[in-house]
Design a protein around this motif. Sequence first.
Motif, PDB file in Angstrom:
ATOM      1  N   PRO A   1       0.794  -1.237   0.000  1.00 43.42           N
ATOM      2  CA  PRO A   1       0.000   0.000   0.000  1.00 43.42           C
ATOM      3  C   PRO A   1       0.824   1.283   0.000  1.00 43.42           C
ATOM      4  CG  PRO A   1      -0.953  -1.595   1.509  1.00 43.42           C
ATOM      5  CD  PRO A   1       0.351  -2.165   1.060  1.00 43.42           C
ATOM      6  N   MET A   2       1.868   1.368   0.819  1.00 44.50           N
ATOM      7  CA  MET A   2       2.630   2.615   0.865  1.00 44.50           C
ATOM      8  C   MET A   2       3.312   2.887  -0.469  1.00 44.50           C
ATOM      9  SD  MET A   2       1.786   3.753   3.729  1.00 44.50           S
ATOM     10  CE  MET A   2       2.700   5.270   3.528  1.00 44.50           C
ATOM     11  N   LEU A   3       3.839   1.854  -1.102  1.00 47.43           N
ATOM     12  CA  LEU A   3       4.444   2.029  -2.418  1.00 47.43           C
ATOM     13  C   LEU A   3       3.384   2.474  -3.427  1.00 47.43           C
ATOM     14  CD1 LEU A   3       6.956   1.831  -4.175  1.00 47.43           C
ATOM     15  CD2 LEU A   3       6.434  -0.591  -4.557  1.00 47.43           C
ATOM     16  N   GLY A   4       2.156   1.944  -3.284  1.00 45.82           N
ATOM     17  CA  GLY A   4       1.074   2.366  -4.164  1.00 45.82           C
ATOM     18  C   GLY A   4       0.732   3.835  -3.985  1.00 45.82           C
ATOM     19  N   LEU A   5       0.713   4.307  -2.732  1.00 48.00           N
ATOM     20  CA  LEU A   5       0.456   5.725  -2.482  1.00 48.00           C
ATOM     21  C   LEU A   5       1.549   6.594  -3.094  1.00 48.00           C
ATOM     22  CD1 LEU A   5      -0.794   5.785   1.231  1.00 48.00           C
ATOM     23  CD2 LEU A   5      -2.126   6.241  -0.826  1.00 48.00           C
TER      24      LEU A   5
ATOM     25  N   GLU B   1      -6.795   8.201 -15.310  1.00 48.35           N
ATOM     26  CA  GLU B   1      -7.180   6.784 -15.424  1.00 48.35           C
ATOM     27  C   GLU B   1      -6.219   5.905 -14.626  1.00 48.35           C
ATOM     28  OE1 GLU B   1      -9.745   5.474 -16.761  1.00 48.35           O
ATOM     29  OE2 GLU B   1     -10.613   7.008 -18.067  1.00 48.35           O
ATOM     30  N   LYS B   2      -4.927   6.211 -14.709  1.00 47.00           N
ATOM     31  CA  LYS B   2      -3.931   5.431 -13.966  1.00 47.00           C
ATOM     32  C   LYS B   2      -4.054   5.682 -12.463  1.00 47.00           C
ATOM     33  CE  LYS B   2      -0.474   4.945 -17.624  1.00 47.00           C
ATOM     34  NZ  LYS B   2       0.944   5.181 -18.022  1.00 47.00           N
ATOM     35  N   VAL B   3      -4.263   6.940 -12.081  1.00 41.59           N
ATOM     36  CA  VAL B   3      -4.453   7.249 -10.664  1.00 41.59           C
ATOM     37  C   VAL B   3      -5.655   6.489 -10.117  1.00 41.59           C
ATOM     38  CG1 VAL B   3      -4.975   9.070  -9.002  1.00 41.59           C
ATOM     39  CG2 VAL B   3      -3.384   9.530 -10.876  1.00 41.59           C
ATOM     40  N   ALA B   4      -6.736   6.427 -10.902  1.00 33.13           N
ATOM     41  CA  ALA B   4      -7.950   5.730 -10.469  1.00 33.13           C
ATOM     42  C   ALA B   4      -7.695   4.237 -10.287  1.00 33.13           C
ATOM     43  CB  ALA B   4      -9.073   5.958 -11.476  1.00 33.13           C
ATOM     44  N   LYS B   5      -6.894   3.649 -11.187  1.00 35.11           N
ATOM     45  CA  LYS B   5      -6.592   2.216 -11.067  1.00 35.11           C
ATOM     46  C   LYS B   5      -5.865   1.918  -9.768  1.00 35.11           C
ATOM     47  CE  LYS B   5      -6.415   0.436 -15.810  1.00 35.11           C
ATOM     48  NZ  LYS B   5      -5.555  -0.236 -16.820  1.00 35.11           N
ATOM     49  N   ILE B   6      -4.846   2.725  -9.468  1.00 34.85           N
ATOM     50  CA  ILE B   6      -4.093   2.514  -8.231  1.00 34.85           C
ATOM     51  C   ILE B   6      -4.991   2.734  -7.017  1.00 34.85           C
ATOM     52  CG2 ILE B   6      -2.196   3.406  -6.811  1.00 34.85           C
ATOM     53  CD1 ILE B   6      -0.640   3.976  -9.326  1.00 34.85           C
ATOM     54  N   ALA B   7      -5.813   3.781  -7.051  1.00 35.62           N
ATOM     55  CA  ALA B   7      -6.700   4.078  -5.925  1.00 35.62           C
ATOM     56  C   ALA B   7      -7.680   2.928  -5.679  1.00 35.62           C
ATOM     57  CB  ALA B   7      -7.453   5.377  -6.181  1.00 35.62           C
ATOM     58  N   GLN B   8      -8.201   2.329  -6.740  1.00 41.80           N
ATOM     59  CA  GLN B   8      -9.144   1.220  -6.581  1.00 41.80           C
ATOM     60  C   GLN B   8      -8.454  -0.012  -5.994  1.00 41.80           C
ATOM     61  OE1 GLN B   8     -12.556   1.436  -9.897  1.00 41.80           O
ATOM     62  NE2 GLN B   8     -10.519   1.614 -10.773  1.00 41.80           N
TER      63      GLN B   8
ATOM     64  N   ALA C   1      -7.999   0.709  -2.307  1.00 43.63           N
ATOM     65  CA  ALA C   1      -9.267   0.598  -1.589  1.00 43.63           C
ATOM     66  C   ALA C   1      -9.674  -0.865  -1.412  1.00 43.63           C
ATOM     67  CB  ALA C   1     -10.357   1.371  -2.331  1.00 43.63           C
ATOM     68  N   ARG C   2      -9.330  -1.698  -2.396  1.00 42.89           N
ATOM     69  CA  ARG C   2      -9.650  -3.135  -2.303  1.00 42.89           C
ATOM     70  C   ARG C   2      -8.808  -3.817  -1.227  1.00 42.89           C
ATOM     71  NH1 ARG C   2      -7.276  -7.153  -5.271  1.00 42.89           N
ATOM     72  NH2 ARG C   2      -6.460  -5.627  -6.770  1.00 42.89           N
ATOM     73  N   TRP C   3      -7.558  -3.385  -1.087  1.00 38.81           N
ATOM     74  CA  TRP C   3      -6.692  -3.974  -0.062  1.00 38.81           C
ATOM     75  C   TRP C   3      -7.018  -3.451   1.329  1.00 38.81           C
ATOM     76  CZ3 TRP C   3      -1.862  -2.308  -3.306  1.00 38.81           C
ATOM     77  CH2 TRP C   3      -1.789  -3.089  -4.455  1.00 38.81           C
ATOM     78  N   LEU C   4      -7.229  -2.135   1.437  1.00 40.73           N
ATOM     79  CA  LEU C   4      -7.441  -1.488   2.734  1.00 40.73           C
ATOM     80  C   LEU C   4      -8.946  -1.263   2.922  1.00 40.73           C
ATOM     81  CD1 LEU C   4      -4.552   1.132   2.448  1.00 40.73           C
ATOM     82  CD2 LEU C   4      -4.435  -1.223   3.302  1.00 40.73           C
TER      83      LEU C   4
ATOM     84  N   VAL D   1     -15.526   2.174  -6.225  1.00 43.21           N
ATOM     85  CA  VAL D   1     -15.694   2.425  -4.793  1.00 43.21           C
ATOM     86  C   VAL D   1     -15.477   3.917  -4.561  1.00 43.21           C
ATOM     87  CG1 VAL D   1     -13.266   1.938  -4.308  1.00 43.21           C
ATOM     88  CG2 VAL D   1     -14.950   1.752  -2.468  1.00 43.21           C
ATOM     89  N   GLY D   2     -16.202   4.458  -3.611  1.00 42.21           N
ATOM     90  CA  GLY D   2     -16.065   5.876  -3.313  1.00 42.21           C
ATOM     91  C   GLY D   2     -15.334   6.103  -2.006  1.00 42.21           C
ATOM     92  N   PRO D   3     -14.953   7.346  -1.712  1.00 42.19           N
ATOM     93  CA  PRO D   3     -14.264   7.638  -0.454  1.00 42.19           C
ATOM     94  C   PRO D   3     -15.190   7.459   0.741  1.00 42.19           C
ATOM     95  CG  PRO D   3     -14.776   9.675  -1.623  1.00 42.19           C
ATOM     96  CD  PRO D   3     -15.129   8.554  -2.553  1.00 42.19           C
TER      97      PRO D   3
END
Length: 554
Positions: free
Chosen positions: A287-291, A306-313, A316-319, A342-344
Amino acid sequence: MSPTPNEPTVAVQLLASDSGTRIAVFNSEFELIGSGVGRLRLSLERGVYKARFEAGNRMADELFEVSDDPVTVRGPVLAFWSPIPLNNTSSNHEYHYYPSRDLASKPPTASPGSGGEVFVFARDSMQNFNQPPSGPPQWQGLGISDAKHARIFDIEHHGLCVPVNGFASTKLALNPGLYHLEQPDCAHPDMMLKLPFVVCEGWCTHIYVDSKDSCTPNSPSGPSSDMRRVIDLAGAAMVMLRLNASSVLDDDVARLSEIARQGLMHCQEAVSADELEEMLEGKREFPMLGLYAAHVLLARSERNWEKVAKIAQHLARWLTSGHPDVDVLLALCAKHGITTNVGPSFKWWPPLLASGWDLAIRNDIGPGGAQSRDVQSRGDWQRQYRVGGSMWSCLYAPKRLAELTADRANRNTSGPNAGVLVKEVIKTLGEATGASDVLRGLGAAIGAAAGAPAKPQAPASAPASAPAPAPASAPTPPTNWKKSLATSLLTPNPESPPFEQAVRRRVLDLLDDEFEQVTIGDIGKHVESLASQFQVPNDEMGEVLGNLLRHIRS
């Protein structure tokens, strides 16, 4: 050096020892001709070139010559500094490396909660083996507090502390949520430096901190030149591992995460295209590397949402229990028209990364709605306690911040909204001499705080249909208002929020200026300017304005 027409080029490949190492190539005239992360391929003319490899706070230059055959340049292993005990780093010691791995593999020593865990390893990489510190231990006063700043664990007294080898550690089971690793400022013991961190369901958050020099006080008002070692919370490193894997901190993953963290800290790209692609595909559960990777994308001049959204999803799936930094990413994507699955949730606030909090402030992102009003108020209130010099949203706040926060929450729930309170004060002043001067000077600020433009009110005795009386021309405030205000602000309160303290100093400066006849309107404009600088919410500005107006009335 401009390319020569028809001059043949040769394939050159540059490979770094770490995939996050930055590579730059310069020609014989010291012009930058190519850069990349991890690996770089170029077609170069014959000549001599310099390759620069950089990771963390270390760099190395390699000269190479291009002639007729393809060239491969391999960069050295760079021993950068890291708060994490890692092989091939300049700050690693065996008496820190092996205990950190051993202690991380053991079960929690205390369980204030359940669902997630935190592992803290605080050390001093400058301390030699089996040599006790000459003064107080580096972790004096170190502990963990919850989101409301209430202390829940004292590492100095209840953690595993080994002063002769310069480290202290603890591992706790905690409920998912936002917490702070905190330590008193040795120069000002009534103040705390706080590092926020998040514990998520099914994950163990590892926090590694080194030590730094700091001053000790020789008087209540200022520090002396005497130095001592304290924990460097602003330079902390974090890694999140699943609970079933938290006993193993893979050196390669930790090293990659550290290079990315330090690259982000210095506004440099330190995530290779291959690593970024794996994060986009969700193949690496770090997760931290993803952030860090998401913020690398956000720092580019052309953002790929689009890429930012992929990483964010994926995050969100992991955390699944929520994370404020992931919430910011999801909200940003929605703001730019990108639909996510998924939303915030905005369960906790504020974000850990300073860049994430900055983005939230600039884009008006954060908890909202009646159910999360307390969370938003508390999070926004903390903005003014932020300190610079760190990639984290570190706070420098009074030790009694838990009590002050609780008192503020009580005021928000038991009394009227601060903006409404200010409006009522102005309404009262509207019937007194000098009221129109207040309304004219503070109209914009009060209107913002109260949620509507402030306007002069008709006298209560006037019928509803009667027109409001015309304001008097250039009225003068009561003659004693300046003296009353200056007297009330004379004694400072060190526990007041930074914004309120800045307003106090500014108002006293204005009142003390013998060459300018300050008006209440001038004061209002300065308060509004300071509120913008401190990025405080409207209700905070309104509360300070209300206090000033009360002092003027008294």
